[in-house]
Scaffold this active site. Sequence first.
Site, short mmCIF file in Angstrom:
data_model
loop_
_atom_site.label_atom_id
_atom_site.label_comp_id
_atom_site.label_asym_id
_atom_site.label_seq_id
_atom_site.Cartn_x
_atom_site.Cartn_y
_atom_site.Cartn_z
N ASP A 1 9.41 2.57 1.19
CA ASP A 1 8.26 3.30 1.73
C ASP A 1 8.22 3.02 3.23
O ASP A 1 7.74 1.99 3.67
CB ASP A 1 6.99 2.83 1.03
CG ASP A 1 5.71 3.45 1.58
OD1 ASP A 1 5.77 4.05 2.67
OD2 ASP A 1 4.66 3.29 0.95
N PHE B 1 0.86 -1.18 0.00
CA PHE B 1 0.00 0.00 0.00
C PHE B 1 0.89 1.23 0.00
O PHE B 1 1.72 1.40 0.88
CB PHE B 1 -0.92 0.03 1.22
CG PHE B 1 -1.84 1.24 1.23
CD1 PHE B 1 -3.02 1.22 0.51
CD2 PHE B 1 -1.50 2.39 1.92
CE1 PHE B 1 -3.86 2.33 0.48
CE2 PHE B 1 -2.32 3.50 1.91
CZ PHE B 1 -3.51 3.47 1.17
N LYS C 1 3.28 10.00 8.32
CA LYS C 1 2.58 9.57 9.53
C LYS C 1 3.12 10.18 10.82
O LYS C 1 2.66 11.21 11.27
CB LYS C 1 2.53 8.05 9.60
CG LYS C 1 1.50 7.44 8.63
CD LYS C 1 1.27 5.98 8.91
CE LYS C 1 0.25 5.35 7.96
NZ LYS C 1 -1.12 5.83 8.17
#
Length: 396
Positions: free
Chosen positions: A223, A138, A252
């Site tokens: 990532d 993702f 995040k």
Amino acid sequence: MNTEQWVARSDKVIMKTYGRYSIVPVRGKGCELWDVDGKRYLDFLAGVAVNNLGHCHPNVVKAIQEQAATLIHCSNYYQIPQQIELAELLCAHCFADQAFFCNSGAEANEAAIKLARKYSREKYGPERYQIITAAGSFHGRTLATVSATGQEKVQRFFDPLLHGFYHVPFNDIAALEAAIHPHTCAVMLEPIQGEGGINVPSAAYVQAVRELCDRRQLLLIFDEVQTGLGRTGKLFAHEHFGIAPDIMTLAKALAGGAPIGAMLARAEIAADFSPGTHGSTFGGNPLMTTAALATMKTLLGEGVLENAVKMGAYLTGELKKLQSRYKIVEEVRGIGLMIGMGLSIPAGDIVKKGHERGLLLNVTHDTVLRFVPPLIVTKAEIDEMIVILDGILNEI
């Protein structure tokens, strides 16, 4: 106003892009949240691995308050001291030489995709553009990052997807090598797959990926939007495997709950982002980079990483005790405080029962309970969570 009234108002004006629960948080501190009706929740989701320092950490709150009263935003046409200091701090603690700042993980991954393609075009020619990613990955919700993501449920409805992405099984070096051809420019992976179900690859696989990229002259992009910034007990998850990428993305947890993303790269690669090739209006503004500086200094200087290691081991051990008692628990996996409990049944009802009992959990990949509490979580809070989860599993 109470929860029911807020939900009614939301239903009229907010697009239904999320399967929202009927919870209206209004206050947080540490590992706890309180809703509009005064109910307390123990938060083991942490804003989906965003609140690594817990809710409203005093260091971050103080930094934001002081900066907001001084200068919130100015253009990236100018030099921004806080942005420079944050880039220096990040680069001093990883492989990278330079940073680009944006607003989210998807934007950071967009930047990485663009940089990889431009660098490869300049160095090898226009035919080098394809990026190999992993099934179950993702990487975001923009069109490019949806195309990079290896999950059909994220991609459906948005054809035609962006050309130039090829997906291979995760943790399978033979499949990855077989997928490389003259158009390939980069490999893009999460060191640990988050949304895909907390999938941890073998160290041998990650090391072989690095070697393969070196041998075939490909860029390696990690990532680390979810795995980075202490989540696994190290500042960056790739440190567990003893190798480094060429490009890394963060977001995040970088600013303790404030929105910021970052893309970092080695100097040779970063040089291909010349003026006008990429940008962001809000990316790296004084307010967000001040929050990120306070967050980074706290992560590095107040024993947070050590606590993540210690509490991660304790939480894993307690979850494995539940596994030994309940047949529906098939596996407990993860590193640090990024842990998944794989079940033989859908986990949605367990999450809802947790809400009823004051516990915030998350389900990913339909059957995996995801545990990503703040890195400041205590043994007592883990014990409280285990008691609640034990009661739910026993009931089921």
